[in-house]
Design a protein around this motif. Structure first.
Motif, PDB file in Angstrom:
ATOM      1  N   PHE A   4       0.845  -1.197   0.000  1.00 17.45           N
ATOM      2  CA  PHE A   4       0.000   0.000   0.000  1.00 17.45           C
ATOM      3  C   PHE A   4       0.878   1.243   0.000  1.00 17.45           C
ATOM      4  O   PHE A   4       0.658   2.190  -0.753  1.00 17.45           O
TER       5      PHE A   4
ATOM      6  N   VAL B 105       1.365   4.488  -2.842  1.00 20.49           N
ATOM      7  CA  VAL B 105       0.906   5.859  -2.603  1.00 20.49           C
ATOM      8  C   VAL B 105       2.038   6.864  -2.377  1.00 20.49           C
ATOM      9  O   VAL B 105       1.808   8.066  -2.422  1.00 20.49           O
TER      10      VAL B 105
ATOM     11  N   TRP C 201      -6.327   7.803  -8.796  1.00 18.67           N
ATOM     12  CA  TRP C 201      -6.492   7.476  -7.378  1.00 18.67           C
ATOM     13  C   TRP C 201      -7.966   7.547  -6.976  1.00 18.67           C
ATOM     14  O   TRP C 201      -8.482   6.660  -6.308  1.00 18.67           O
ATOM     15  N   LYS C 202      -8.643   8.607  -7.399  1.00 21.59           N
ATOM     16  CA  LYS C 202     -10.058   8.776  -7.057  1.00 21.59           C
ATOM     17  C   LYS C 202     -10.896   7.638  -7.630  1.00 21.59           C
ATOM     18  O   LYS C 202     -11.773   7.092  -6.953  1.00 21.59           O
ATOM     19  N   GLU C 203     -10.624   7.278  -8.874  1.00 23.19           N
ATOM     20  CA  GLU C 203     -11.365   6.191  -9.517  1.00 23.19           C
ATOM     21  C   GLU C 203     -11.078   4.865  -8.811  1.00 23.19           C
ATOM     22  O   GLU C 203     -11.990   4.088  -8.513  1.00 23.19           O
ATOM     23  N   PHE C 204      -9.807   4.631  -8.511  1.00 22.28           N
ATOM     24  CA  PHE C 204      -9.391   3.398  -7.852  1.00 22.28           C
ATOM     25  C   PHE C 204     -10.006   3.265  -6.461  1.00 22.28           C
ATOM     26  O   PHE C 204     -10.614   2.241  -6.127  1.00 22.28           O
ATOM     27  N   THR C 205      -9.877   4.300  -5.637  1.00 28.40           N
ATOM     28  CA  THR C 205     -10.382   4.226  -4.264  1.00 28.40           C
ATOM     29  C   THR C 205     -11.908   4.141  -4.233  1.00 28.40           C
ATOM     30  O   THR C 205     -12.477   3.483  -3.371  1.00 28.40           O
ATOM     31  N   SER C 206     -12.563   4.774  -5.190  1.00 31.28           N
ATOM     32  CA  SER C 206     -14.013   4.680  -5.263  1.00 31.28           C
ATOM     33  C   SER C 206     -14.435   3.234  -5.510  1.00 31.28           C
ATOM     34  O   SER C 206     -15.338   2.723  -4.851  1.00 31.28           O
TER      35      SER C 206
ATOM     36  N   VAL D 191     -12.651   0.473  -4.910  1.00 32.38           N
ATOM     37  CA  VAL D 191     -12.295  -0.344  -3.749  1.00 32.38           C
ATOM     38  C   VAL D 191     -13.310  -0.134  -2.634  1.00 32.38           C
ATOM     39  O   VAL D 191     -13.783  -1.093  -2.012  1.00 32.38           O
ATOM     40  N   ASN D 192     -13.678   1.117  -2.376  1.00 28.47           N
ATOM     41  CA  ASN D 192     -14.650   1.408  -1.311  1.00 28.47           C
ATOM     42  C   ASN D 192     -16.002   0.757  -1.589  1.00 28.47           C
ATOM     43  O   ASN D 192     -16.655   0.255  -0.677  1.00 28.47           O
TER      44      ASN D 192
END
Length: 107
Positions: free
Chosen positions: A5, A9, A89-94, A96-97
């Motif tokens: 992780f 990042v 990052w925004k697309e990825f974390t969205s 994953v969430n």
């Protein structure tokens, strides 16, 4: 925290911190360490690589606390790259969430 992780990042963290102001290596390590446990040795190879790729320029500045410090300055190319990474990052974390929310039992 999981080492993979952190590796993923660290690049975006360094770029984001340099977007606002020029910083020297140890200053970056200290700033990042306030939020994420990292080793000094993980930042310097990244700084060398990103400089070589044209995302930073460097300059020396006198220091009252010892030898001159090497400062890193984000280039326009680096700023464009940072914005690409932020979008990813925004697309990825969205995603994953959403998967965590769907998969974790919230009873």
């Amino acid at each position: 925290m999981n080492v993979q992780f952190k590796k993923g990042v660290l690049e975006i963290c360094v770029l984001a911190l340099l977007d606002r102001q020029d910083r020297y290596g140890y200053e970056l390590v200290q700033k990042i360490s306030t939020e994420i446990a990292i080793s000094e040795g993980s930042v310097y190879p990244l700084l060398r690589r990103l400089t070589k790729e044209g995302y930073f320029t460097t300059y020396l500045q006198e220091s009252s606390e010892g030898p001159s410090r090497k400062y890193y300055k984000l280039t326009n190319r680096g700023r464009e790259y940072l914005h690409e990474l932020i979008d990813e990052w925004k697309e990825f974390t969205s995603g994953v969430n959403k998967l965590i929310k769907e998969g974790v039992n919230n009873d």
